[in-house]
Design a protein around this motif. Sequence first.
Motif, PDB file in Angstrom:
ATOM      1  N   TYR A   1       0.785  -1.082  -0.010  1.00  0.00           N
ATOM      2  CA  TYR A   1      -0.033   0.161   0.255  1.00  0.00           C
ATOM      3  C   TYR A   1       0.803   1.177   0.032  1.00  0.00           C
ATOM      4  O   TYR A   1       2.059   1.099   0.422  1.00  0.00           O
ATOM      5  CB  TYR A   1      -0.885   0.174   1.184  1.00  0.00           C
ATOM      6  CG  TYR A   1      -1.930  -1.065   1.384  1.00  0.00           C
ATOM      7  CD1 TYR A   1      -3.315  -0.978   0.798  1.00  0.00           C
ATOM      8  CD2 TYR A   1      -1.617  -2.437   1.783  1.00  0.00           C
ATOM      9  CE1 TYR A   1      -4.215  -2.051   0.744  1.00  0.00           C
ATOM     10  CE2 TYR A   1      -2.629  -3.410   1.851  1.00  0.00           C
ATOM     11  CZ  TYR A   1      -3.663  -3.175   1.319  1.00  0.00           C
ATOM     12  OH  TYR A   1      -4.741  -4.164   1.394  1.00  0.00           O
TER      13      TYR A   1
ATOM     14  N   ARG B   1      -3.073   3.918   2.878  1.00  0.00           N
ATOM     15  CA  ARG B   1      -4.113   3.125   2.938  1.00  0.00           C
ATOM     16  C   ARG B   1      -4.606   2.877   1.426  1.00  0.00           C
ATOM     17  O   ARG B   1      -5.453   1.577   1.241  1.00  0.00           O
ATOM     18  CB  ARG B   1      -5.428   3.464   3.871  1.00  0.00           C
ATOM     19  CG  ARG B   1      -5.005   3.733   5.252  1.00  0.00           C
ATOM     20  CD  ARG B   1      -6.544   3.752   5.784  1.00  0.00           C
ATOM     21  NE  ARG B   1      -6.060   3.967   7.318  1.00  0.00           N
ATOM     22  CZ  ARG B   1      -6.963   3.905   8.299  1.00  0.00           C
ATOM     23  NH1 ARG B   1      -8.168   3.565   7.995  1.00  0.00           N
ATOM     24  NH2 ARG B   1      -6.772   4.001   9.601  1.00  0.00           N
ATOM     25  N   GLU B   2      -3.870   3.231   0.451  1.00  0.00           N
ATOM     26  CA  GLU B   2      -4.331   2.996  -0.820  1.00  0.00           C
ATOM     27  C   GLU B   2      -3.549   1.991  -1.631  1.00  0.00           C
ATOM     28  O   GLU B   2      -2.448   1.954  -1.354  1.00  0.00           O
ATOM     29  CB  GLU B   2      -4.110   4.281  -1.829  1.00  0.00           C
ATOM     30  CG  GLU B   2      -5.281   5.234  -1.394  1.00  0.00           C
ATOM     31  CD  GLU B   2      -6.542   4.999  -1.445  1.00  0.00           C
ATOM     32  OE1 GLU B   2      -6.968   4.191  -2.413  1.00  0.00           O
ATOM     33  OE2 GLU B   2      -7.428   5.663  -0.577  1.00  0.00           O
ATOM     34  N   PRO B   3      -4.248   1.028  -2.135  1.00  0.00           N
ATOM     35  CA  PRO B   3      -3.403  -0.173  -2.850  1.00  0.00           C
ATOM     36  C   PRO B   3      -2.219   0.281  -3.760  1.00  0.00           C
ATOM     37  O   PRO B   3      -2.264   1.437  -4.424  1.00  0.00           O
ATOM     38  CB  PRO B   3      -4.388  -1.026  -3.311  1.00  0.00           C
ATOM     39  CG  PRO B   3      -5.758  -0.809  -2.934  1.00  0.00           C
ATOM     40  CD  PRO B   3      -5.547   0.916  -2.423  1.00  0.00           C
ATOM     41  N   SER B   4      -0.864  -0.128  -3.652  1.00  0.00           N
ATOM     42  CA  SER B   4      -0.143   0.307  -4.673  1.00  0.00           C
ATOM     43  C   SER B   4       0.087  -0.471  -5.886  1.00  0.00           C
ATOM     44  O   SER B   4      -0.497  -1.673  -5.847  1.00  0.00           O
ATOM     45  CB  SER B   4       1.299   0.296  -3.860  1.00  0.00           C
ATOM     46  OG  SER B   4       2.573   0.457  -4.501  1.00  0.00           O
TER      47      SER B   4
ATOM     48  N   PHE C   1      -1.078  -2.532   6.841  1.00  0.00           N
ATOM     49  CA  PHE C   1      -0.829  -1.933   5.539  1.00  0.00           C
ATOM     50  C   PHE C   1       0.666  -1.923   5.466  1.00  0.00           C
ATOM     51  O   PHE C   1       1.401  -1.203   6.007  1.00  0.00           O
ATOM     52  CB  PHE C   1      -1.436  -0.624   5.421  1.00  0.00           C
ATOM     53  CG  PHE C   1      -3.025  -0.417   5.570  1.00  0.00           C
ATOM     54  CD1 PHE C   1      -3.793  -0.728   4.366  1.00  0.00           C
ATOM     55  CD2 PHE C   1      -3.561  -0.083   6.698  1.00  0.00           C
ATOM     56  CE1 PHE C   1      -5.369  -0.858   4.704  1.00  0.00           C
ATOM     57  CE2 PHE C   1      -4.642  -0.252   7.224  1.00  0.00           C
ATOM     58  CZ  PHE C   1      -5.505  -0.376   5.760  1.00  0.00           C
TER      59      PHE C   1
ATOM     60  N   GLN D   1       3.757  -0.910   3.618  1.00  0.00           N
ATOM     61  CA  GLN D   1       4.171   0.064   2.772  1.00  0.00           C
ATOM     62  C   GLN D   1       5.366  -0.127   1.860  1.00  0.00           C
ATOM     63  O   GLN D   1       5.772  -1.015   1.661  1.00  0.00           O
ATOM     64  CB  GLN D   1       4.468   1.355   3.613  1.00  0.00           C
ATOM     65  CG  GLN D   1       3.602   1.728   4.603  1.00  0.00           C
ATOM     66  CD  GLN D   1       2.063   2.273   4.033  1.00  0.00           C
ATOM     67  OE1 GLN D   1       2.196   3.210   3.188  1.00  0.00           O
ATOM     68  NE2 GLN D   1       1.184   1.465   4.339  1.00  0.00           N
TER      69      GLN D   1
END
Length: 522
Positions: free
Chosen positions: A106, A109-112, A144, A146
């Motif tokens: 991520y 909190r946004e998917p990478s 999450f 990173q």
Amino acid sequence: MKNYLRLLTHVLLISWCACNPCTRVESVDISAGVLLENGSVIYDGLEYPKSTWYEELADELVKRYGCPCIGRVCMWKCCGPGQTPFNGSCLDTGLAEVNPFNPPVYRGREPSNITAYGTFFYMHGHPCIDSYLVDTADVNEELFIQENGTLMEVAIGGTQWHLPTGYCVDMKYHNNSVAPRLVAAVCFPEENVSTDDSPLLYIAYAVGLLLSVPFLLATFLVYAMIPELRNLHGMCLMAYCAGLIVAFPFLAYLKLHVGRIGVAMTGCLVVAFIVYYAFQTSFFWLNVMCFDIWRTFSGYRGGSTNKRRDNKRFCLYAIYAWGVPAILTACTAGMQFSDNLPSHIVVPGFGSRRCWFVNWLSEFVYFFTPVLFLVVSNVIFFSVTAHRIRSIRQETAILKGAESSRSDKLKKDKQRYALYLKLFMVMGVNWTVELISFAVGGSNWYWIVVDISNIALGVVIFFIFVWKKKVRGLVQKRFRHMLGMPPVATDSRTGRWTTSSAPTEDTRISADETAIRLKDMH
């Protein structure tokens, strides 16, 4: 032998003259690798340049360790390659979620759009000895990973960030009917913070608390065994000391096991709630004593005290000083064991990272908020009482010439006020500074003076309330009575103790039980 000494000297020179390029946790054993002429080592298809590996002596053998995290982003997988945690152990599995291990990545909190398998270098095993489990099967916990390898943990206590060396992750499952989910073993905060206080400080704190207990116990026993001291004020002091007698040993236990107690254990939670309740009762009994001395002077009228009325008043005090902490403890327990609470609700978090509160915010909300209220109320009681004492100085002078008994009682009450003021200065002010230290933060070494005064509280109480000439005389008289020896009296001219069979002023009791008047030793 000569070759061995040469090898040992070589290793020692390496240890003294150069620092290892990485920590042992961030290292892998590459002793079986191929050493090239340029100083690089090839191991498991990966090249370690000369500046990214080092040697150490282990079991009389020189081992070579590589630093794969130099120039790469590492992630720790709790179990080995192709393994997953199952019922407390790592088992081989053919699950697609593990072969290959490719957890979601991520950005916040946004998917990478990057993949873990193609980005991170996997280190296998736990980076620390003691850790707590974060399981995404719990609706209140989220993980999450990173892009830079850090872990964002979202739980009831708030959001926390962990460095790559502070956790490991894996896919966990219970049976074939439940899909595997991501779990993390997060190192205790004490192991993650490099500026954490030395264990010696916690040991010294615990020893100081234990040394203070005998003085508290001695104060309690003296007031319990001597009838002249077992009045309303003496019983309040006994109840106050009883709370500290219970709290100090359990708090010492927590200090000796910082970061080492298994979380979520029944014993851990029991100790936490005992310490919480015992300390709260001690603060409430101090508040009772402050209120009682204010009540004494608020509408001051001299004269004798009534034993039956004092017992009734003590029962009312006990309902307040033991009952309200019980309610607070019940509320804290309710929040501790409640499920499906909103994420913005602050919970105690006993046992999630340590046996005590999960963080400073939880401790402030559940522990220091009632303490702060009590400290403020005590300040008000003492301030009003001091003003009242000052306002009746002229009356005191008149009483000295008119009603000596009433004047003497006023003098004793003022002495008792001075004793309680000393006690409040020791406990109330220190805990106020303790609250300030929580707000300011920093190492406990910065607040060592306050900590010393807190752990020495039992000694201070003993010398304030017991180590006085009159109290020592009562103790001596009590022991002489227990041994069948004649009582002692004080010569008012010389101040020396002399034996006497006649009743003294301290033990003279009227025939009417409702008019019992014992000399106030406070």
